[in-house]
Scaffold this motif. Structure first.
Motif, PDB file in Angstrom:
ATOM      1  N   ARG A  15       0.854  -1.182   0.000  1.00  0.00           N
ATOM      2  CA  ARG A  15       0.000   0.000   0.000  1.00  0.00           C
ATOM      3  C   ARG A  15       0.889   1.231   0.000  1.00  0.00           C
ATOM      4  O   ARG A  15       1.957   1.206   0.610  1.00  0.00           O
ATOM      5  CB  ARG A  15      -0.841   0.029   1.280  1.00  0.00           C
ATOM      6  CG  ARG A  15      -1.853  -1.059   1.331  1.00  0.00           C
ATOM      7  CD  ARG A  15      -3.048  -0.554   0.630  1.00  0.00           C
ATOM      8  NE  ARG A  15      -4.134  -1.503   0.597  1.00  0.00           N
ATOM      9  CZ  ARG A  15      -5.369  -1.123   0.300  1.00  0.00           C
ATOM     10  NH1 ARG A  15      -5.626   0.154   0.077  1.00  0.00           N
ATOM     11  NH2 ARG A  15      -6.327  -2.002   0.238  1.00  0.00           N
ATOM     12  N   LEU A  16       0.433   2.294  -0.651  1.00  0.00           N
ATOM     13  CA  LEU A  16       1.225   3.526  -0.640  1.00  0.00           C
ATOM     14  C   LEU A  16       0.415   4.677  -0.078  1.00  0.00           C
ATOM     15  O   LEU A  16      -0.801   4.723  -0.192  1.00  0.00           O
ATOM     16  CB  LEU A  16       1.647   3.923  -2.064  1.00  0.00           C
ATOM     17  CG  LEU A  16       2.592   3.048  -2.858  1.00  0.00           C
ATOM     18  CD1 LEU A  16       2.951   3.751  -4.158  1.00  0.00           C
ATOM     19  CD2 LEU A  16       3.851   2.748  -2.063  1.00  0.00           C
ATOM     20  N   LYS A  62       7.600  -3.554  11.444  1.00  0.00           N
ATOM     21  CA  LYS A  62       7.955  -4.553  10.435  1.00  0.00           C
ATOM     22  C   LYS A  62       7.438  -4.198   9.053  1.00  0.00           C
ATOM     23  O   LYS A  62       8.010  -4.587   8.047  1.00  0.00           O
ATOM     24  CB  LYS A  62       7.371  -5.918  10.846  1.00  0.00           C
ATOM     25  CG  LYS A  62       8.412  -6.862  11.425  1.00  0.00           C
ATOM     26  CD  LYS A  62       8.003  -8.317  11.297  1.00  0.00           C
ATOM     27  CE  LYS A  62       6.571  -8.576  11.667  1.00  0.00           C
ATOM     28  NZ  LYS A  62       6.248  -9.576  12.589  1.00  0.00           N
ATOM     29  N   SER A  63       6.304  -3.477   9.014  1.00  0.00           N
ATOM     30  CA  SER A  63       5.630  -3.410   7.719  1.00  0.00           C
ATOM     31  C   SER A  63       5.540  -2.010   7.104  1.00  0.00           C
ATOM     32  O   SER A  63       5.015  -1.855   6.023  1.00  0.00           O
ATOM     33  CB  SER A  63       4.232  -4.001   7.843  1.00  0.00           C
ATOM     34  OG  SER A  63       3.467  -3.186   8.686  1.00  0.00           O
ATOM     35  N   VAL A  64       6.033  -0.989   7.792  1.00  0.00           N
ATOM     36  CA  VAL A  64       5.948   0.350   7.203  1.00  0.00           C
ATOM     37  C   VAL A  64       7.345   0.837   6.815  1.00  0.00           C
ATOM     38  O   VAL A  64       8.289   0.732   7.591  1.00  0.00           O
ATOM     39  CB  VAL A  64       5.287   1.353   8.179  1.00  0.00           C
ATOM     40  CG1 VAL A  64       5.277   2.756   7.568  1.00  0.00           C
ATOM     41  CG2 VAL A  64       3.873   0.923   8.513  1.00  0.00           C
ATOM     42  N   THR A 124      -1.792  -4.297   5.325  1.00  0.00           N
ATOM     43  CA  THR A 124      -2.818  -3.263   5.218  1.00  0.00           C
ATOM     44  C   THR A 124      -3.309  -2.779   6.582  1.00  0.00           C
ATOM     45  O   THR A 124      -3.389  -1.579   6.831  1.00  0.00           O
ATOM     46  CB  THR A 124      -4.007  -3.773   4.387  1.00  0.00           C
ATOM     47  OG1 THR A 124      -3.502  -4.211   3.126  1.00  0.00           O
ATOM     48  CG2 THR A 124      -5.014  -2.681   4.151  1.00  0.00           C
ATOM     49  N   ALA A 125      -3.605  -3.716   7.481  1.00  0.00           N
ATOM     50  CA  ALA A 125      -4.167  -3.313   8.768  1.00  0.00           C
ATOM     51  C   ALA A 125      -3.173  -2.462   9.554  1.00  0.00           C
ATOM     52  O   ALA A 125      -3.523  -1.405  10.092  1.00  0.00           O
ATOM     53  CB  ALA A 125      -4.557  -4.550   9.570  1.00  0.00           C
ATOM     54  N   LEU A 148      -1.281   5.134   9.563  1.00  0.00           N
ATOM     55  CA  LEU A 148      -1.718   6.360   8.898  1.00  0.00           C
ATOM     56  C   LEU A 148      -2.682   7.162   9.773  1.00  0.00           C
ATOM     57  O   LEU A 148      -2.644   8.396   9.797  1.00  0.00           O
ATOM     58  CB  LEU A 148      -2.392   6.040   7.557  1.00  0.00           C
ATOM     59  CG  LEU A 148      -1.478   5.548   6.430  1.00  0.00           C
ATOM     60  CD1 LEU A 148      -2.287   5.293   5.168  1.00  0.00           C
ATOM     61  CD2 LEU A 148      -0.362   6.546   6.146  1.00  0.00           C
ATOM     62  N   ALA A 149      -3.533   6.437  10.512  1.00  0.00           N
ATOM     63  CA  ALA A 149      -4.481   7.131  11.380  1.00  0.00           C
ATOM     64  C   ALA A 149      -3.734   7.932  12.441  1.00  0.00           C
ATOM     65  O   ALA A 149      -4.063   9.098  12.709  1.00  0.00           O
ATOM     66  CB  ALA A 149      -5.429   6.128  12.024  1.00  0.00           C
TER      67      ALA A 149
END
Ligand code: ADP
Ligand code: ZN
Ligand code: ZN
Length: 814
Positions: free
Chosen positions: A712-713, A749-751, A779-780, A786-787
């Motif tokens: 996701r971007l 780990k994921s961003v 995604t989650a 982002l929030a």
């Protein structure tokens, strides 16, 4: 049942949450969801939208709703959940989401009215005013009466400063009250002359009156102005006729008509071809069941996809349902609108940027009133106010103009799928070159794939001849090779038409090796670098990597670099010199700035009054002109070298689309594709029109580099008029992004945070621009990251003169 006393209101302002207001005494029965209201906010009066009943507020007193400008809601309550989702997903205030979805210009501008008090007047009379400025304000108000603050400022200049007005108000010499003026865009009202039952025939000597009666008897009610235009003596007779009860005058709302003539004839084919029928059957089955399903209809250009859309819409209308048809650009809407109107007549509404604000409002109201069960439009048409929808068609679903760049940065194709889900409707996405993301959704079972592999009547796909620009001496400014020139010559001689395509959006400063054609690539990203003249540097717009010039070619070691760049205008001039007898037109955003000039060109192609059209992307899509047999692509490399990870996808799509323009009629078509990179996989696969091989190759690439659809971007865009503030905010935002990454192992780990870097277009409209690219592998985790970011970001820019916004699922990397 008692009426709700408190309402949840989304205020059209940059507020993170909705507010609670009270129904004013005696007005509770007028309120319903979707209604526009005026509410007090601080000292201002602002527009808001009623969402639903709210719980009585705890610990504070809710203020009263101040006014209700409309008699009916502006959108159905079914849309509220959709708006909420959009606000949450794109981190955009709900009230502003709704404001952007609704026709523009209807909201009441907020103003402040200043009025002189008796105390002020007395003071003025006694000549006891303290300062010259205060005196000027009081005197002006005494002369002209209550005035808007902005008018006062205009009239008096610095004398009516905020300070002066505040002081005057505090001393009780003037009052200042919020005031809502009528919106700029309103329904159009005309006076109609309505004939009454007791129409008698007038004596023959009253010739004018006679004519009026005959006309009204035949036509029914007419507008006062039309009648007077047709029969000048109506001016004299109408008052008499009114007195005698023969006619009455009535104010009626009229719809401003945005439609031109229909010049596309439409004859539905007697029978669908096998693959068309199979596709339609699948869609019809889902429509009949009334369940949500998304279809991806993959069919080469000219394979009859539009016919499938139209028959699916027909089916929906037959059952009393509503349908939306989204088309990417105005040029295409024009053509689709023609076809849809030719088939469905006055059941069709249109919503796109080519309408005047008044026409847009009228179309919106037609939909709201249930007068138009089909709407054709551009991306904003996804907000069309239907309370129920059965079908949403998205034509050319891969097109990037479905993403809005600026304000609310939504992606209309994604919203189409979401909205279809909310209505238990069918989303039908179609393309000759589906986006990798949509195609990926078919492979993982989210979408249902449908395919049309043959062109109508088995017309062959045009033959594509690749011309290696390194081997030829093309005219420097026009890029027209001898081979293309010869082909144009022959096409003109046969009395056929040609399209010449140049992707002008490409940079004029793309560094290519003059010997082998290889673009200069970033050593960390594999993405083409861009030459910056001022700094004499080649820069990567993703990671900031830079390379000084001169530098040898990474492929062959040659020191010779060439900067590629030309424009459609130059090409047009060149062709006019080469073919002085040919009728040549140009179609690009500059040339087609008005809808009429666009219509003229489309008409010219259709009726054969044009021979060659030179253009940008605008000529690549949708148009179906049987006499176009030659397509020239001047420089395929311009989009290939675009500083974007989607460069290959975009190039492949464009090449297939443009090529598909040739040979749609009886005569076979041919394409001349000029490039510096004849061996690039985009070019070789486009030449073979091999989408599947392209998909496979490009997806491998995306997976390796963790780009969508494998990640996701989001992008943070920072801008300021002051270069220092922009840079400082970019730095702070970058630090914030990195510190938020530490918020938990899942996020860590994921961003991935890339940047900040100066934007490829480092200064636009006087603002200095920076950007940070965020990648999320989960995604989650990415959404929760982002929030948190969206919550913390405003505090950073608050103190500075710079702005930072989040662009979710960005498309433009500039
Ligand atoms: P696409 O949308 O895939 O580019 P269109 O729907 O515009 O294709 O179809 C291309 C041409 O073929 C149009 O002129 C259309 O009228 C015609 N056509 C489509 N379906 C049929 C059919 N079943 N029989 C005959 N002609 C058809
Ligand atoms: Zn080289
Ligand atoms: Zn890089």
């Amino acid at each position: 049942m008692s009426l709700p006393a408190y309402w949840e209101v989304a205020v059209a302002a940059a507020l993170p949450q909705t507010l609670t207001y009270k129904a004013p005494q005696g007005m509770a029965h007028l309120l319903e969801p979707g209604l526009r209201v005026l509410v007090p906010l601080g000292r201002r009066l602002v527009t808001g939208y009623l969402l639903g009943q709210a719980a009585p507020p705890q610990g504070f007193a809710a203020r009263d709703i101040a006014d209700i400008p409309d008699s009916k809601p502006l959108f159905p309550k079914e849309l509220i959940a959709f708006f909420r989702w959009i606000g949450d997903y794109y981190f955009y205030p709900l009230g502003q989401v709704i404001k952007e979805a609704l026709p523009s210009g209807i909201n009441n501008p907020e103003e402040i009215q200043c009025t002189l008090t008796d105390k002020g007047l007395n003071l003025l009379k006694e000549g006891k005013v303290r300062t010259i400025a205060q005196g000027a304000v009081l005197k002006a108000l005494a002369e002209i009466g209550p005035s808007l603050q902005k008018d006062l400022c205009k009239r008096l200049g610095p004398a009516a400063s905020k300070n002066t007005l505040t002081t005057l108000e505090k001393s009780g010499l003037i009052t200042r009250n919020p005031l809502a003026l009528p919106g700029r865009v309103r329904p159009h009202i005309e006076t109609f002359v309505v004939p009454q039952k007791n129409l008698s025939s007038a004596p023959a000597r009253m010739k004018g009156r006679h004519k009026i009666l005959a006309l009204l008897n035949g036509q029914g009610p007419m507008t006062d102005s039309d009648l007077k235009k047709l029969i000048p003596s109506a001016k004299k007779w109408l008052p008499v006729m009114k007195d005698e009860g023969e006619v009455i005058f009535e104010e009626r709302q009229v719809c401003r008509n945005p439609f031109g003539e229909v010049f596309f004839e439409d004859t539905p084919p007697e029978k669908l071809f096998h693959e068309q029928q199979k596709a339609l059957d699948a869609v019809a089955a889902a429509l009949d069941k009334g369940v949500f399903e998304t279809f991806l209809l993959h069919g080469v250009t000219g394979s009859g996809k539009t016919e499938v859309y139209l028959q699916a819409v027909d089916r929906v209308l037959g059952k009393g349902g509503n349908a939306l048809i989204l088309v990417p650009e105005i040029a295409l809407i024009t053509q689709m609108e023609q076809r849809v109107r030719a088939r469905f007549g006055n059941k069709v509404a249109v919503l796109h940027s080519g309408l005047t604000p008044g026409e847009r409002l009228d179309q919106w109201m037609r939909i709201l009133m249930g007068e138009a069960p089909v709407t054709v439009g551009a991306r904003s048409c996804i907000f069309a106010p239907y309370s129920n929808l059965s079908l949403i068609v998205v034509d050319e679903e891969h097109d990037e103009s479905y993403k809005q760049d600026g304000h609310l940065r939504y992606q209309a194709r994604d919203l189409a799928v979401l909205r279809a889900r909310m209505h238990n409707a069918v989303a039908l996405l179609g393309s000759a070159t589906p986006s990798l993301t949509s195609r990926h959704n078919v492979t993982r079972g989210k979408f249902t794939g449908l395919e049309i592999t043959n062109r109508i009547e088995e017309r062959p796909f045009p033959e594509i001849t690749v011309v290696d620009l390194k081997q030829v001496t093309a005219s420097k400014t026009s890029l027209v090779s001898p081979a293309l020139r010869q082909a144009l010559d022959q096409t003109l001689a046969r009395g056929e038409q040609a399209l010449v395509f140049l992707n002008r959006r490409g940079f004029a400063n793309l560094p290519l090796c003059a010997d082998c054609g290889q673009p200069l690539l970033c050593e960390q990203c594999d993405i083409a670098l861009t030459y910056h003249q001022e700094a004499k540097l080649c820069l990567c717009h993703y990671c900031g990597f830079s390379k000084n010039l001169p530098t040898p070619c990474q492929a062959c070691g040659s020191p010779a670099l060439r900067m590629v760049g030309t424009g459609t205008q130059k090409v047009e001039q060149y062709l006019l010199r080469c073919f002085p007898k040919a009728r040549i037109a140009r179609l690009d955003r500059d040339a087609a700035s008005t809808r009429n000039s666009l219509l003229d060109i489309l008409k010219g192609l259709k009726d054969g009054s044009l021979d060659i059209v030179v253009g940008t992307q605008m000529i690549t899509k949708g148009h179906d002109f049987p006499n176009v047999t030659l397509v020239g692509i001047l420089c395929a490399d311009l989009s290939l070298g675009f500083p974007d990870f989607r460069a290959a996808e975009r190039t492949f799509q464009i090449l297939c689309q443009v090529s598909g323009r040739a040979g749609r009629g009886q005569n076979p078509g041919s394409v001349i594709l000029q490039t510096y990179n004849p061996d690039n996989f985009c070019i070789t696969l486009a030449q073979k029109n091999d989408y599947k091989a392209f998909y496979k190759a490009e997806m491998t690439h995306r997976r390796e580099l963790a780009y969508p659809p494998y990640a996701r971007l989001a992008q943070i865009r920072i801008s300021s008029q002051d270069p220092g503030s922009a840079a400082a905010l970019a730095r702070d935002a970058g630090n914030l992004c990195r510190s938020l990454c530490l918020k938990g192992p899942a996020i860590q780990k994921s961003v991935i945070v890339l940047g900040p870097i100066a934007s490829p277009i480092a200064r636009m409209a006087g603002r200095f621009r920076w950007q940070i690219l965020l990648k999320g592998l989960n995604t989650a985790a990415f959404r929760s990251y982002l929030a948190a970011l969206a919550q913390a970001l405003p505090a950073l820019s608050g103190s500075k003169k710079a702005q930072a916004v989040i662009d979710v699922d960005p498309v433009s990397m500039l």
